[in-house]
Design a protein around this motif. Structure first.
Motif, short mmCIF file in Angstrom:
data_model
loop_
_atom_site.label_atom_id
_atom_site.label_comp_id
_atom_site.label_asym_id
_atom_site.label_seq_id
_atom_site.Cartn_x
_atom_site.Cartn_y
_atom_site.Cartn_z
N VAL A 147 38.45 57.03 43.22
CA VAL A 147 39.53 56.89 44.19
C VAL A 147 38.97 56.52 45.57
N GLN A 148 37.80 57.09 45.89
CA GLN A 148 37.27 56.84 47.23
C GLN A 148 37.03 55.35 47.46
N GLU A 149 36.46 54.67 46.48
CA GLU A 149 36.23 53.22 46.64
C GLU A 149 37.57 52.49 46.73
N GLY A 208 46.09 66.72 54.64
CA GLY A 208 45.95 65.68 53.63
C GLY A 208 44.49 65.48 53.28
N TYR A 209 44.23 64.51 52.41
CA TYR A 209 42.87 64.31 51.89
C TYR A 209 41.96 63.68 52.96
N PRO A 210 40.89 64.38 53.35
CA PRO A 210 40.05 63.86 54.45
C PRO A 210 39.33 62.55 54.10
N LEU A 254 29.93 60.51 37.17
CA LEU A 254 30.26 59.31 36.39
C LEU A 254 30.59 58.14 37.30
N ARG A 255 31.30 58.41 38.37
CA ARG A 255 31.71 57.42 39.36
C ARG A 255 32.42 56.23 38.73
N LEU A 256 33.50 56.51 38.03
CA LEU A 256 34.37 55.45 37.51
C LEU A 256 35.83 55.85 37.71
C1 LIG Z 1 43.04 63.88 46.76
C2 LIG Z 1 41.75 63.27 46.32
N1 LIG Z 1 41.68 61.94 46.20
C3 LIG Z 1 40.53 61.36 45.85
C4 LIG Z 1 39.37 62.05 45.57
C5 LIG Z 1 38.10 61.32 45.25
O1 LIG Z 1 38.01 60.97 43.97
P1 LIG Z 1 36.75 60.15 43.39
O2 LIG Z 1 35.71 61.16 43.07
O3 LIG Z 1 37.30 59.47 42.20
O4 LIG Z 1 36.29 59.17 44.43
C6 LIG Z 1 39.42 63.42 45.65
C7 LIG Z 1 38.19 64.15 45.38
O5 LIG Z 1 37.92 65.21 45.61
C8 LIG Z 1 40.63 64.05 46.03
O6 LIG Z 1 40.69 65.37 46.15
#
Ligand SMILES: Cc1ncc(COP(=O)(O)O)c(C=O)c1O
Length: 495
Positions: free
Chosen positions: A207-209, A231-233, A342-344
């Protein structure tokens, strides 16, 4: 300490004609050590090998080695091999500091005219990866790694590697390995109500990418990106790095506060399981958001990061599945469902965005690692992924139950967990005037890891509470964690 072998060909500086060979060799080696290219403890090639390599006599090499031993740069003896000394001469450390650093205070980055940062370079900030530290109760966002079927994964991987094709060793298109994109489209359609073709799916590292890609593609510096606070930092960081202003998205009595969204170009939401509070966005709220986005022309980024784990009630289909106008970009991850390294993950986008995402990936990592994608595709297609999910859902439901019971029994009135239906972690409300920051600090002293909910606020405040992960911990760790947390909170109440 294990001994390292240099393992690579030493490329030494050219010799000036006038310099005696032995002096040239000792100077060149000294330089390699001083610059850190030959690290402490590294084994040097045998004198005979080195002599042959550089067309020197063996005696010349022996003399150079002896000289460096006398100076303290090398150690060892005939028979055991020659190594770069573990304790290097004091003055060498001075030599090792690059010239540009001399005279500057330690720790401050060198100022170089060549390294003038772009505005992005100045804005981007480190987003800490908590996953690399050993886990302890109640770290959030972690799956039960001890229950990951590693032997099965190894079997699937070995099978794939044994019949690896040339094309799998060559690479794939930027959007990812086609069979995995097909498997993801099928899985999301069936289990999350996502409507997409495999061609709309990009395989990313998580998700981060996806957040970073979308931010780069849709936001210009100065634009507004809206999201809930807390929210998500990781989203805040990605949007700010793109130069966007991060603004709060809020609801009042079930109604979207549209006034706050006037300038928004992108809205980021976690409808399946609000991060960090854990509530699911109602159908009425989803429809309002879609309606607003259709009127305003702003895109919605839906982060469906852990909705696989729903313990009660019917699964809430993704917002993306309700979208008829192509305003929603959807992302999710295998990193929490399987294992974090895994990072996918995946990004599902409206067709108009496909070419742009493809271009952005092609100049970044070019494509996600192909062998891992192929192994994951096999793991999904052979049914192991679905089985793992079902098993984990039961385990996590049990762990959540243990957490709820222990908190109710041990911490009633001090900490309260309400209405959690999904996910790997939960919000818990503090009572009796306790504050999240001091509670987390006191818990840390007793070896318990909790995050104050207030830390997830980029704007405004939230009721005092803590974020507790439960999925990664066995019942006895959960009970012990609650006991220790109880001692910490009672200590605070006595103060
Ligand atoms: C709300 C939310 N989105 C995204 C992520 C990141 O996910 P990824 O590890 O797939 O980059 C996290 C990870 O902790 C999360 O809590």
């Amino acid at each position: 300490m294990t001994k390292k072998t240099s393992g690579f060909d030493l490329v030494l500086a050219e010799r000036n004609d006038g310099t005696p060979k032995s002096r040239w060799l000792s100077e060149a080696l000294r330089e390699e050590i001083a610059r850190g290219r030959l690290a402490a403890g590294t084994r040097l090639p045998a004198t005979r090998e080195m002599a042959a390599e550089y067309a020197l006599s063996r005696g010349t090499v022996v003399n150079a080695f002896e000289q460096l031993k006398a100076e303290g740069y090398l150690e060892g003896s005939a028979g055991s091999g020659t190594f770069v000394s573990r304790t290097l001469p004091e003055e060498l450390l001075e030599v090792r500091r690059p010239r540009s650093l001399k005279g500057q205070s330690a720790g401050r980055p060198p100022r170089s005219a060549l390294l003038r940062l772009s505005s992005y370079g100045r804005r981007v900030e480190l987003f800490r990866n908590f996953e690399i530290r050993p886990s302890r109760a109640f770290r959030a966002n972690l799956p039960a790694l001890e229950l990951f079927p590693a032997a099965l994964w190894a079997k699937v991987a070995a099978h794939r590697l044994r019949r690896v094709s040339m094309s799998l060793l060559l690479g794939c298109e930027p959007m990812g390995y086609r069979p995995l994109r097909e498997a993801v489209a099928g899985y999301l359609g069936a289990s999350r109500g996502v409507r997409c073709e495999p061609g709309q799916v990009a395989i990313v590292s998580g998700v981060q990418e996806a957040l970073e890609l979308v931010a780069r593609l849709l936001l210009n510096p100065g634009d507004e990106a809206c999201m809930e606070s807390p929210g998500y930092p990781g989203a805040v960081s990605a949007f700010r790095a793109a130069g966007a202003r991060v603004m709060p998205l809020s609801w009042k009595g079930g109604k979207l506060r549209e006034a706050g969204l006037k300038g928004a170009r992108l809205v980021y939401v976690t409808p399946g399981h609000q991060f960090p509070l854990g509530t699911a966005m109602s159908l009425a709220e989803r429809l309002q958001l879609l309606d607003w986005s259709a009127r305003s022309g702003a895109a919605i980024l839906e982060d469906d990061y852990d909705s696989e784990f729903r313990y009660r009630g019917r699964p809430v289909p993704a917002l993306q599945g309700l979208d008829r106008r192509g305003q929603v970009i959807y992302t999710g991850s295998f990193n929490k469902v399987l294992f974090p390294s895994l990072r996918l993950g995946y990004l599902v986008m409206p067709p108009e965005l496909v070419e742009r995402v493809e271009a952005a990936i092609s100049i970044g990592n070019r494509h996600a690692p192909l062998l891992e994608q192929a192994v994951l595709a096999d793991f999904v297609v052979e049914g192991h992924f679905g089985r793992h999910l079902r098993r984990m859902r039961q385990v996590y439901a049990e762990r959540l139950g243990v957490l709820q019971e222990s908190v109710a029994a041990r911490l009633g009135g001090v900490l309260e967990i309400t209405g959690i239906d999904a996910g790997l972690q939960t919000a818990a409300w503090l009572g009796r005037g306790l504050e999240g920051e001091s509670a987390a600090a006191a818990a840390a002293k007793r070896g318990v890891e909790v995050t104050p909910l207030s830390r997830y606020c980029f704007r405004g405040t939230v009721r005092e509470g803590l974020h507790l992960g439960f999925a990664a911990f066995e019942p006895k760790e959960i009970r012990a964690g609650v006991r220790e947390l109880g001692v910490a909170l009672e200590g605070l109440l006595r103060q």
